[in-house]
Design a protein around this motif. Sequence first.
Motif, PDB file in Angstrom:
ATOM      1  N   LYS A  50      24.932  -2.614  -6.470  1.00  0.00           N
ATOM      2  CA  LYS A  50      23.975  -2.662  -7.572  1.00  0.00           C
ATOM      3  C   LYS A  50      22.687  -3.328  -7.094  1.00  0.00           C
ATOM      4  CE  LYS A  50      26.577  -0.597 -10.490  1.00  0.00           C
ATOM      5  NZ  LYS A  50      26.224   0.759 -10.965  1.00  0.00           N
ATOM      6  N   LYS A  51      21.581  -2.992  -7.751  1.00  0.00           N
ATOM      7  CA  LYS A  51      20.302  -3.559  -7.366  1.00  0.00           C
ATOM      8  C   LYS A  51      20.189  -4.992  -7.872  1.00  0.00           C
ATOM      9  CE  LYS A  51      19.287   0.454  -5.745  1.00  0.00           C
ATOM     10  NZ  LYS A  51      19.422   0.681  -4.294  1.00  0.00           N
ATOM     11  N   LEU A  52      19.705  -5.861  -6.988  1.00  0.00           N
ATOM     12  CA  LEU A  52      19.403  -7.243  -7.342  1.00  0.00           C
ATOM     13  C   LEU A  52      17.970  -7.507  -6.891  1.00  0.00           C
ATOM     14  CD1 LEU A  52      20.113 -10.087  -8.313  1.00  0.00           C
ATOM     15  CD2 LEU A  52      21.047 -10.554  -6.029  1.00  0.00           C
ATOM     16  N   MET A  53      17.106  -7.780  -7.854  1.00  0.00           N
ATOM     17  CA  MET A  53      15.676  -7.926  -7.564  1.00  0.00           C
ATOM     18  C   MET A  53      15.152  -9.175  -8.255  1.00  0.00           C
ATOM     19  SD  MET A  53      12.765  -5.008  -8.208  1.00  0.00           S
ATOM     20  CE  MET A  53      11.233  -5.479  -9.008  1.00  0.00           C
ATOM     21  N   VAL A  54      14.139  -9.793  -7.631  1.00  0.00           N
ATOM     22  CA  VAL A  54      13.521 -10.976  -8.222  1.00  0.00           C
ATOM     23  C   VAL A  54      12.079 -10.630  -8.604  1.00  0.00           C
ATOM     24  CG1 VAL A  54      12.767 -11.901  -5.999  1.00  0.00           C
ATOM     25  CG2 VAL A  54      13.056 -13.436  -7.934  1.00  0.00           C
ATOM     26  N   ASP A  55      11.629 -11.200  -9.712  1.00  0.00           N
ATOM     27  CA  ASP A  55      10.286 -10.915 -10.226  1.00  0.00           C
ATOM     28  C   ASP A  55       9.252 -11.809  -9.542  1.00  0.00           C
ATOM     29  OD1 ASP A  55       8.024 -10.315 -11.628  1.00  0.00           O
ATOM     30  OD2 ASP A  55       8.641 -11.295 -13.499  1.00  0.00           O
ATOM     31  N   HIS A  56       8.931 -11.486  -8.280  1.00  0.00           N
ATOM     32  CA  HIS A  56       7.797 -12.111  -7.612  1.00  0.00           C
ATOM     33  C   HIS A  56       6.576 -11.246  -7.954  1.00  0.00           C
ATOM     34  CE1 HIS A  56      10.470 -14.313  -4.453  1.00  0.00           C
ATOM     35  NE2 HIS A  56      10.268 -15.038  -5.525  1.00  0.00           N
ATOM     36  N   THR A  57       6.040 -11.482  -9.141  1.00  0.00           N
ATOM     37  CA  THR A  57       5.067 -10.589  -9.764  1.00  0.00           C
ATOM     38  C   THR A  57       3.870 -10.283  -8.878  1.00  0.00           C
ATOM     39  OG1 THR A  57       5.688 -11.593 -11.871  1.00  0.00           O
ATOM     40  CG2 THR A  57       3.739 -10.206 -11.864  1.00  0.00           C
ATOM     41  N   PHE A  58       3.338 -11.311  -8.193  1.00  0.00           N
ATOM     42  CA  PHE A  58       2.073 -11.132  -7.483  1.00  0.00           C
ATOM     43  C   PHE A  58       2.193 -10.203  -6.281  1.00  0.00           C
ATOM     44  CE2 PHE A  58       1.182 -14.900  -9.959  1.00  0.00           C
ATOM     45  CZ  PHE A  58      -0.131 -14.683 -10.361  1.00  0.00           C
ATOM     46  N   LEU A  59       3.385  -9.934  -5.821  1.00  0.00           N
ATOM     47  CA  LEU A  59       3.540  -8.990  -4.724  1.00  0.00           C
ATOM     48  C   LEU A  59       3.320  -7.547  -5.179  1.00  0.00           C
ATOM     49  CD1 LEU A  59       4.560 -11.557  -3.406  1.00  0.00           C
ATOM     50  CD2 LEU A  59       6.359 -10.235  -2.320  1.00  0.00           C
ATOM     51  N   TYR A  60       3.178  -7.365  -6.502  1.00  0.00           N
ATOM     52  CA  TYR A  60       2.873  -6.058  -7.065  1.00  0.00           C
ATOM     53  C   TYR A  60       1.420  -5.987  -7.531  1.00  0.00           C
ATOM     54  CZ  TYR A  60       7.901  -5.704  -6.826  1.00  0.00           C
ATOM     55  OH  TYR A  60       9.190  -5.684  -6.368  1.00  0.00           O
ATOM     56  N   ALA A  81      -9.421  -1.768  -8.248  1.00  0.00           N
ATOM     57  CA  ALA A  81      -8.918  -1.293  -9.542  1.00  0.00           C
ATOM     58  C   ALA A  81      -7.459  -1.712  -9.654  1.00  0.00           C
ATOM     59  CB  ALA A  81      -9.066   0.222  -9.646  1.00  0.00           C
ATOM     60  N   GLU A  82      -7.188  -2.609 -10.566  1.00  0.00           N
ATOM     61  CA  GLU A  82      -5.849  -3.200 -10.620  1.00  0.00           C
ATOM     62  C   GLU A  82      -5.146  -2.923 -11.936  1.00  0.00           C
ATOM     63  OE1 GLU A  82      -3.709  -7.157  -9.069  1.00  0.00           O
ATOM     64  OE2 GLU A  82      -5.464  -7.546 -10.318  1.00  0.00           O
ATOM     65  N   ARG A  83      -3.918  -2.471 -11.821  1.00  0.00           N
ATOM     66  CA  ARG A  83      -3.026  -2.389 -12.971  1.00  0.00           C
ATOM     67  C   ARG A  83      -2.362  -3.740 -13.182  1.00  0.00           C
ATOM     68  NH1 ARG A  83       1.409   1.770 -12.353  1.00  0.00           N
ATOM     69  NH2 ARG A  83       1.741   1.129 -14.515  1.00  0.00           N
ATOM     70  N   GLU A  84      -1.790  -3.960 -14.339  1.00  0.00           N
ATOM     71  CA  GLU A  84      -1.075  -5.204 -14.568  1.00  0.00           C
ATOM     72  C   GLU A  84       0.097  -5.270 -13.595  1.00  0.00           C
ATOM     73  OE1 GLU A  84       1.299  -7.710 -18.047  1.00  0.00           O
ATOM     74  OE2 GLU A  84       0.473  -5.734 -18.512  1.00  0.00           O
ATOM     75  N   PRO A  85       0.139  -6.305 -12.751  1.00  0.00           N
ATOM     76  CA  PRO A  85       1.217  -6.396 -11.755  1.00  0.00           C
ATOM     77  C   PRO A  85       2.612  -6.347 -12.371  1.00  0.00           C
ATOM     78  CG  PRO A  85      -0.507  -7.967 -11.252  1.00  0.00           C
ATOM     79  CD  PRO A  85      -0.851  -7.387 -12.588  1.00  0.00           C
ATOM     80  N   LEU A  86       2.775  -6.922 -13.556  1.00  0.00           N
ATOM     81  CA  LEU A  86       4.092  -6.930 -14.195  1.00  0.00           C
ATOM     82  C   LEU A  86       4.534  -5.516 -14.565  1.00  0.00           C
ATOM     83  CD1 LEU A  86       6.242  -8.994 -14.926  1.00  0.00           C
ATOM     84  CD2 LEU A  86       5.265  -9.123 -17.229  1.00  0.00           C
ATOM     85  N   ALA A  87       3.584  -4.671 -14.941  1.00  0.00           N
ATOM     86  CA  ALA A  87       3.902  -3.280 -15.247  1.00  0.00           C
ATOM     87  C   ALA A  87       4.345  -2.539 -13.991  1.00  0.00           C
ATOM     88  CB  ALA A  87       2.689  -2.586 -15.870  1.00  0.00           C
ATOM     89  N   VAL A  88       3.660  -2.801 -12.873  1.00  0.00           N
ATOM     90  CA  VAL A  88       4.023  -2.181 -11.593  1.00  0.00           C
ATOM     91  C   VAL A  88       5.408  -2.649 -11.168  1.00  0.00           C
ATOM     92  CG1 VAL A  88       3.361  -1.867  -9.191  1.00  0.00           C
ATOM     93  CG2 VAL A  88       1.591  -2.059 -10.946  1.00  0.00           C
ATOM     94  N   MET A  89       5.671  -3.948 -11.366  1.00  0.00           N
ATOM     95  CA  MET A  89       6.978  -4.501 -11.011  1.00  0.00           C
ATOM     96  C   MET A  89       8.090  -3.836 -11.821  1.00  0.00           C
ATOM     97  SD  MET A  89       9.640  -6.643 -11.972  1.00  0.00           S
ATOM     98  CE  MET A  89       8.938  -7.345 -13.462  1.00  0.00           C
TER      99      MET A  89
END
Length: 341
Positions: free
Chosen positions: A113-123, A288-296
């Motif tokens: 199963k996927k295990l991911m951490v929300d390091h938002t700024f990397l997006y 041109a930046e999208r909201e990083p949280l949306a990309v994540m």
Amino acid sequence: MVKVGIIGLGYWGPNLVRNFSKTKNCDMVLACDLDQDRLRRIKEIYPSIEITDDPQKITDQVDAVVIATPLKTHFSLAKEFLNKGKHVLIEKPICASSQETIELSNLAEKVNKKLMVDHTFLYSDNINKIKSLLAEDSLGKIYNIDMVRVNLGLFNKDYNVIWDLAPHDLSILLYLLNKEPVSVVAVGESFILKNIVDNAHLYLKFEDSTSASLYLSWLSPRKKRTITVVGSKKMLEYDDTALDSKISLFDKGVALEPQNLPEMPHYETFDQFRYVYRQGVEDKINVAEREPLAVMAEHFIESITKDTPPKTNALDALKVVKVIEAAQESLTTSKEVKVHD
């Protein structure tokens, strides 16, 4: 369609609900919190989302669980849902220790199963632009990276400002440099709550003489989120709070050159050298930046539907946790501490 449930509707949880509700191939079906007022607010904004104060009710209704609860609960909740066959996304930091992080990583691999951490700024498109500039050698050899993340609050009685804020900057730092520090020195003060450090400075060394410094505080009159990168060719500033261009690239630097003196086998003193300062132009870089949280959020769902490795996986999160553990030890011992492999 990936059915998603979220546990925790405090500071960060509502932002996650908002973004997953708009994410392609995602059905945000359930939100869980112990606070009834928080549940009611989410229901008012998103009537289609079922609400509950019982995490056990999530199991049969979702394919993936997003955990946005206090740090001390991350490990037990993630372990429980991985064992129940659910994909898991955890807000930063992933766990309260490297041992817990390793156990979760091994478990996720075991149950596939996927295990991911929300390091938002990397997006963030801006952070990825900086990474591309470094990869292109636009700044030359990196001497130092200085990072500031300060604000008034939010205070936490369960963990200190390093555990709260450092995961953002450490994840960015390790991502930009693509290497890990060998040691860290940390100093901090507990001004408001006894034994809870609310103001801290970290100094990190890397094998190639690159260094980095982090200033983290819950005690600042203004919110600051800045990164300064000093290279041999150019310098860069990033201001996350800027309303227009967040990245400035400076054609500035300094070098030592020999004075126009008679030839000698070697120069013995700095008097025989001169400082040469380069005062070039400042280039504003518009991204041109999208909201990083949306990309994540999109990336998490895509990693499930396409069965691809998450960009911010448990092993990357483990590197961040190890640095924080070394910083904690440095706070206690007042010594430079090696970051364990």
